[in-house]
Design an enzyme around this catalytic site. Structure first.
Site, PDB file in Angstrom:
ATOM      1  N   TYR A  70       0.838  -1.195   0.000  1.00  9.72           N
ATOM      2  CA  TYR A  70       0.000   0.000   0.000  1.00  9.72           C
ATOM      3  C   TYR A  70       0.874   1.247   0.000  1.00  9.72           C
ATOM      4  CZ  TYR A  70       0.941   0.957   4.951  1.00  9.72           C
ATOM      5  OH  TYR A  70       1.546   1.273   6.134  1.00  9.72           O
ATOM      6  N   CYS A  71       0.266   2.348  -0.399  1.00 11.79           N
ATOM      7  CA  CYS A  71       0.921   3.652  -0.342  1.00 11.79           C
ATOM      8  C   CYS A  71      -0.124   4.659   0.142  1.00 11.79           C
ATOM      9  CB  CYS A  71       1.513   4.034  -1.703  1.00 11.79           C
ATOM     10  SG  CYS A  71       0.294   4.213  -3.020  1.00 11.79           S
ATOM     11  N   SER A  72      -0.024   5.886  -0.266  1.00  8.33           N
ATOM     12  CA  SER A  72      -0.991   6.890   0.172  1.00  8.33           C
ATOM     13  C   SER A  72      -2.278   6.852  -0.642  1.00  8.33           C
ATOM     14  CB  SER A  72      -0.385   8.290   0.083  1.00  8.33           C
ATOM     15  OG  SER A  72       0.683   8.409   0.973  1.00  8.33           O
ATOM     16  N   PHE A  98      -4.164   3.729   1.753  1.00  8.86           N
ATOM     17  CA  PHE A  98      -4.529   3.141   3.035  1.00  8.86           C
ATOM     18  C   PHE A  98      -5.681   3.851   3.728  1.00  8.86           C
ATOM     19  CE2 PHE A  98      -2.665   6.241   5.847  1.00  8.86           C
ATOM     20  CZ  PHE A  98      -1.521   6.700   5.219  1.00  8.86           C
TER      21      PHE A  98
END
Length: 107
Positions: A70-72, A98
């Site tokens: 995951y990232c932003s 996320f």
């Protein structure tokens, strides 16, 4: 898109929670180290997407391990998932951003 590549598919927040709980999936935060320090999901390891080729096999030697990235917002996680798949990881899931887990972020 990730879902079209072998060994890589998208996953929902609920699906990710289930994989982590029931199948010991490894959660990977692919944002920068600075972003990780500002807050990340509980239990997530930090492997910035720009360092996957250098760190993946040292951090997760078993290529059958279930990996959730995951990232932003989802852009870097797609790149990260593809990189893990290119390295031969067979069970890579792209959570995207996320935001669905925001209640579980630790600092």
């Amino acid at each position: 898109m990730c879902a079209q590549q072998a060994g890589c598919s998208g996953i929902s927040a609920d699906g990710a929670k289930t994989l982590i709980k029931e199948e010991n999936a490894v959660l990977i935060d692919v944002r920068t180290a600075e972003e990780y320090k500002e807050g990340h999901l509980n239990g997530a390891l930090s492997i910035p997407y720009t360092e996957i080729y250098d760190l993946a096999e040292k951090t997760i030697p078993d290529k059958n391990t279930k990996i959730i990235v995951y990232c932003s917002n989802g852009g870097r996680s797609i790149i990260a998932a593809r990189r893990f798949a290119l390295l031969g990881y067979k069970n890579v899931y792209d959570l995207g951003g996320f935001r669905d887990f925001k209640d579980k972020i630790e600092k």
